[in-house]
Every structure is written in C-alpha cells, then in structure tokens.
Write an enzyme that holds these catalytic residues in place. Structure first.
Site, PDB file in Angstrom:
ATOM      1  CB  CYS A 176      38.825 133.778  20.450  1.00  0.00           C
ATOM      2  SG  CYS A 176      37.193 133.596  21.846  1.00  0.00           S
ATOM      3  CG  HIS A 314      37.479 131.218  15.349  1.00  0.00           C
ATOM      4  ND1 HIS A 314      38.392 130.969  16.846  1.00  0.00           N
ATOM      5  CD2 HIS A 314      35.974 130.984  16.530  1.00  0.00           C
ATOM      6  CE1 HIS A 314      37.793 131.693  18.117  1.00  0.00           C
ATOM      7  NE2 HIS A 314      36.537 131.594  18.116  1.00  0.00           N
ATOM      8  CG  HIS A 351      36.952 128.462  22.245  1.00  0.00           C
ATOM      9  ND1 HIS A 351      37.524 128.438  21.545  1.00  0.00           N
ATOM     10  CD2 HIS A 351      35.749 129.400  21.788  1.00  0.00           C
ATOM     11  CE1 HIS A 351      38.393 129.912  21.244  1.00  0.00           C
ATOM     12  NE2 HIS A 351      36.637 130.430  21.652  1.00  0.00           N
TER      13      HIS A 351
END
Lengths: 422, 291
Positions: A176, A314, A351
């Site tokens: 990520c 995030h 995400h």
C-alpha cells in the site's frame, strides 16, 4: 544545477468515484462513494464480502482479454492489450488522460529526460490462470505474454514500451506504500536534475483474486451498508472495502513546467519514508514508522509541523491501522499544539493496495487547484481515541496551503508526501 | 487465445468438453471457414485443408488494415515485414496452429518461418512426415552480431538469409553513422568503400555459417584481401536500405571468392565481380605449435 522544484502538472484517474478528474472532483465535493455489491466470478466464493469500490464503464471480468470492454476513447491495439493485466487497462487510460491534462506532446513523452515509475502488485488472476494452464497443458502452452502481463512490474514493462519512454523506469512494490515510493523517487530524480519529467503510474485489478484474499487476513469489512463498511476513524470501523483502478501523476521540474507554460495542480515539496520493523501485516501500534516518515517529509520539504493544514490520512478503516496512524498524527502534531485538518478519502474510494498513494496524492493536488479540502465521509461517531485529531467530516470550500499524504504498506513501510498550493 | 487463459477450466467441475468444443473454443475468433476446415482436418487428416487453417489463424491476429495484404498476397508475404506481426504474435499464432492441427513446432524451427509459404509448407510436412525443401535460412541481427567478428560501430549487416551458395542481407543507412558527418560536409553520402565492406561482411557471414566447418568464429581469422570488377552505379544516402547479395564463386584455401551486388529498391547500386577473403584456422596452427 541546484535542487529543482517539482510540480504536479498532469493527473489521470480511473477510480471507483469517477473516471476523469472532473467526476472525481464532483465526488470529493459531494462525498459520493464508489461502492457497489461485489459479485465474485467464482460463485463458490459468494457470500462473505459484500462490497467493492467498483470501476464503472470498464468490464475486464472476462478470462479472455479480447472480450474486455472499456470506453471507446481509449483505443488500445491488440498487440498492446494482450500483455496488459486488467489493471493495465485502467492505468493505460489514466496515463492517456494525464498526458492530455499536462498538455504533453509526443516529443515531451519519448526522450531521455522523461521517465516512468509504476506501482502495482501484479495480477494474481493472471498468475493463477497462467500457472493453472501450465500445470494442465505444459510449459509450451503458457501464453507468450503470460509473465509480462502478470508479475509485479507489469505496468512498467507494458507502458514504457507502449508509450516509448526512454528515461528512467522501474516498478515499485511495497504494497500500500508502492505508489508513494514511486512518487518519492520520481521527486528525487527531478529535484536532483536526473530527469526533467516523470510519469508515476499506479494500478490494481478488481476481481476475485485481488479482493478476496484480504478477507482471510480479516482486513476487509463484511458489511453490506456502504456507510458502515468503510468508515475510517469511526468507533464502528470494521475493515476496508477493496477497490481497483488506475492513477497517474505527471511530475515536472519548475524549469520544464515554465518552459511549456503549463499551470500546475500543486507543488510536490518533498517526501519521507521509514519502516516500522514490526510486523508483516500490521502497523506499529504506536505508529513509529509513520511518525518518522512524516518528520522526514517535513524536513525534506523545509516545513515546520505548524505549517501543515491538512493531512490526507492512509486510514483504511481497520481497527488497528487507523489507531496506529492516529497516534502518529498526535505525536507529530497534537503534542506540539497543532491540529491540521485530517480526513480519509478511502471512505469514498475504498482501498486499492499499490493504487492508494497515487490516488490520494492526486486528490490532494487536485484539491489544492480546485479550492477544496475533502471530508471524511461515513463518520457517524468519532472513536474517542482520535479525540485529539481535527477530523473533518464535510468537504470544505477552501484549499489547503500545505498538505501531507500518508501511506502505510505491509511490512511497516511508510511514506509521507508533502504538497504546497501553487 | 487469451493471456488470461482458461479460468473456467480451473474453477469449474463441469463435464469435460468434447474435442470439437475445445477446438471451437481455441479458434473462436477465427472465421467460420477456418473453424470448419480445422474440424474437417481433424476428422479426415486431409492435408489440403492445412493452408485454410493456417491462413485463417494468421488472419485472426492481424490488424484490420492488414487483412487485405494477406488475402491479396501470395506465399512470399512476410509475417513481420509485410503483415506487421511481431515475434510474440507469431508465438500466439503458432500456439494456435499447434493446438488446432496437433503438431509441435520447436523453437529453432520457428526462426525459419518467415513467410506464409514457409509456414504452409512446414506444417504440411510436419503432418505428412515428408521432408521439407530447405528454404533460405534467416538470421536476425542478434544472430548476425553473435557470429561476426565485426561489431558495432563497424557492422554493416543487419540481417541475413542463406540459401546454399548464395546469401542476401540488409543494411539500412540510418544517418547516425559517425563517418557521415565528414562524408561529406552537409552532404551525407554512404561511402562506396563501406558498401564494398558490407558485401565483404556478408561474404564473411556466409563463410562462417557454411564453409568454416567445425571451426568457431573466434578461432578463425578472416580478412578482406581484394576486390575486382567493382562498379558503383548510384549514390546512397541516409534512409535508404541496401539490399546485399553475394554468391560463392570458388574456394581455394586459404582464399574464398564471392561475387556481390547491392540494390536499392529496383536500382543497382554496386556490383563486384570478385570479392576475395583470406582466412586462417588458428586452431590448426595451435595444434601444429603444440606438436
């Protein structure tokens, strides 16, 4: 040559909340999410995972790439399409948008001073299918494009060749944080005068193989209510909603942006990274890596913490991840009396692994140009542990002057990017 | 064919498809004529159906604007140069041919299949078991460079084809050759001496591939020693492609003599009645020294 300033001069987006800059901007303003029921192709897998951040107008679900459907404005020749993973189509389309957005001509794209960094986890679907075919039919029946279309780095191989890139190129793979690393190193290349222009391209598939394995990690929300399935910082947060898509940022030196007379979206001031050294899949509980990444980003950018007025977190909506980031934000800002606005746009998009950082960096740059600060949707009850943070719920009609964008990947890799409004 | 292969085969427990269903699936984007010819071939083994199947598969991989080039062309149509197929597309097509006709093609055999005719003859011979007439063997730049003692920037041969005692080759004048800056000032002309050199290099390549026996190139020294009856008929410039050809005239060790010609399009550029190379097998002298 001294250190060059670096500007974001082009953006291309294929995402769950829109397939171009203007529709994404509309979604950010209205806080419209991009979630829809997730229907696994393998019917045996149906049931547990209810939602995904779906990409509209692209149907890449077929096992045969020649059946794929996508908007006709993106004409991809067969000899380019055949070696793309599904997310390669998203990335290809986003790259074409970004080139148009930055008003680049053919000569600007293919030269020794223009490079491309990409971020992608590869295509687990194609790896699975190609390996299954090999085991069933033998190695000589592996499709000739089987490797280049599937392994991590696939975006780099394909797009560098397709767009005749001649400068620096490489694929980044830190889950990520991947596209955060890609943006950071692209920044360095330009700042140090090694390149004048860099394309940073990120993409991820959206299919059974890209979405469902996260359920086994207990990282996905299993809710069917979009408002409850991705609710970063909420007391009831219960995991993330997966998404796919493509995002591209064009970074250029000040000299080059000035020469071409292009109006930048924002300035990329600097970046920082650090690792947790803690756990393969979880952030450090005190956010140690992210604290250092933010500090280094500030130092790299010549910023004081008090100058930051917005952080795109995030925050994926997992119990542990959001908590870790909350503590890091408190350490860097709260304990020194600063309360920048904080939001997580993952409440809208979901995400998307390698995609996340580039997608969110583009949101920050776009927000600066368009005069908004995106809110944190789906936040009904702020978890009291985030009481120190200034988590904004609604999108505000004012652009941040200085903003950070955080990303945390598996293995505790953390990246923070720092932007300034131009 | 798909780079995603066959997901259904992996995840489904459905009944095994029949051979016909598998073949139809393999050829699903080919024309109906191609599919029917493949099915008919499967049941009858009739070799006369092979061209229909092979051409149908090639057509399926072509960009639309290239279909007429294939349909209106003859067996000399080249896959890469004329039809725009790259090597990966060739692999895709070959894999489909293999699956459809039940043949297996080795990697080294693939390199010789440059034209529609090559492929048709080759597949037919695979099926019948009859030996093929050896067509010209093609060598791309990688193989030329791996063979030749001359290297960049002094290699003036970009691909070659050998057929018995003759060889042909290609050199495209890019304009970036360093010597063109001075030959001449503001007027780049490819030097006649270099054109003669390129013919000599084609001779060297032919010699190394067909005449050198077991001696490897790095154990053989070979030099240009003479040229007779040389005529230059036209000036050659950047952007033009030199079509080189040579023929072995005689070999009298340590000499080998070729005749040569360079064409640019339909125009004669250079002719040479005799190009003489002299060679020495260094392994032989090493053996002599050792004894």
């Amino acid at each position: 040559m001294g250190r060059q300033r670096v500007f974001v001069t082009g953006i291309g987006l294929i995402s769950s909340i829109g397939n171009d800059v203007s529709s994404v901007l509309r979604s950010l303003r209205n806080l419209s999410h991009g979630f829809a029921p997730f229907i696994p192709q393998n019917e045996k897998l149906q049931g547990e995972v209810k939602l995904a951040g779906t990409v509209k107008d692209f149907d890449l679900s077929s096992s045969d790439f020649e059946d794929w459907q996508f908007p006709s404005r993106y004409r991809i020749r067969r000899d380019k399409l055949r070696s793309l993973p599904p997310h390669g189509v998203y990335a290809y389309a986003a790259l074409e948008q970004a080139i148009e957005s930055a008003r680049l001509q053919e000569d600007d794209i293919s030269n020794l001073d223009t490079g491309m960094y990409t971020a992608s986890g590869g295509s687990m679907r194609l790896v699975h299918n190609n390996m299954s075919r090999m085991h069933q039919l033998g190695p000589m029946r592996c499709p000739p494009t089987g490797i280049v279309s599937s392994i991590a780095g696939t975006l780099s191989f394909n797009l560098v060749a397709a767009f005749k890139i001649r400068g620096n190129s490489c694929g980044f793979s830190s889950a990520c944080a991947s596209s955060g690393h890609a943006l950071g190193y692209a920044f360095d290349d330009i700042a140090l005068g090694r390149q004048k222009r860099m394309f940073v391209v990120a993409g991820e598939d959206l299919n059974d193989e890209s979405v469902l394995p996260f359920a086994g990690m207990r990282a996905l929300s299993l809710k069917d209510d979009p408002g409850r399935a991705s609710c970063p910082f909420d007391k009831e947060r219960n995991g993330f909603v997966s998404t796919g898509g493509g995002a591209v940022l064009v970074l250029e030196s000040e000299q080059e942006a000035t020469r071409r007379g292009v109006a930048p979206f924002a300035e990329l001031l600097g970046w920082g990274q650090a690792s947790d050294g803690h756990n393969v899949a979880m952030s450090h509980p005190e956010g140690l890596g992210l604290i250092e990444a933010m500090r280094r980003a500030l130092e790299s950018s010549g910023l004081e913490a008090g100058e930051v007025d917005y952080v795109n977190a995030h925050a994926t909506s997992t119990v542990i991840g959001d908590l870790s980031e909350g503590k890091a934000l408190t350490e860097v800002f709260g304990k020194r009396g600063y309360r920048p606005k904080v939001s997580s746009t993952k409440a809208l998009t979901g995400h998307g692994l390698s995609l996340a950082s580039a997608l969110e960096a583009s949101f920050v740059a776009l927000s600066m140009k368009e005069g908004i600060t995106p809110g944190s949707a789906h936040l009904k009850e702020l978890d009291p542990v985030f009481g120190d943070l200034n988590v904004i719920r609604e999108t505000e009609a004012v652009a941040p002057a200085v903003a950070l964008s955080n990303s945390s990947g598996f293995g505790g890799a953390n990246v923070t990017l720092a932007f300034r409004k131009v | 064919m798909s780079n995603e292969a066959t997901n259904k085969q992996v995840t489904s427990q459905a009944a095994e498809p029949s051979a016909e269903e598998v073949l139809r699936e393999t050829l699903k984007r080919c024309s109906p004529e191609t599919i029917e010819a493949a099915l008919a071939f499967k049941s009858s083994g009739d070799v006369s159906l092979v061209p229909t199947v092979v051409l149908g598969i090639v057509e399926r991989f072509l960009e639309p604007e290239m279909v007429d080039v294939l349909k209106n062309g003859d067996d000399s149509v080249k896959f890469m140069e004329d039809l725009g197929l790259d090597s990966l597309t060739m692999f895709e097509a070959i894999m489909m041919v293999e699956e459809s006709l039940g043949v297996s093609i080795k990697n080294e055999e693939l390199w010789d299949l440059r034209t529609v005719g090559d492929l048709k003859v080759f597949i037919a011979s695979k099926i019948t078991g009859e030996e093929t007439v050896q067509s010209a063997k093609f060598y791309p730049i990688e193989q030329v460079a791996a063979t030749m003692p001359q290297q960049e920037p002094f290699l003036f041969l970009q691909s070659a084809e050998i057929s018995g005692e003759t060889a042909s080759g290609v050199y495209e004048i890019s304009g970036s050759e360093a010597f063109l800056a001075g030959h001449f000032k503001h007027d780049p002309v490819f030097p006649a001496s270099i054109m003669l050199e390129s013919l000599g290099q084609l001779g060297v390549f032919h010699f190394l591939k067909t005449q050198a026996g077991e001696t490897s190139a790095d154990k053989l020294s070979i030099y240009f020693t003479g040229a007779d009856g040389v005529r230059c008929h036209r000036v050659c410039r950047p952007g033009e492609t030199l079509a080189l050809s040579i023929e072995l005239k005689r070999r009298r060790d340590p000499m080998v003599v070729y005749s040569g010609k360079i064409m640019v399009g339909d125009e004669k550029a250079v002719t040479a009645e005799e190009i003489t190379l002299v060679f020495a097998d260094e392994t032989a002298s090493e053996s002599a020294a050792a004894s």
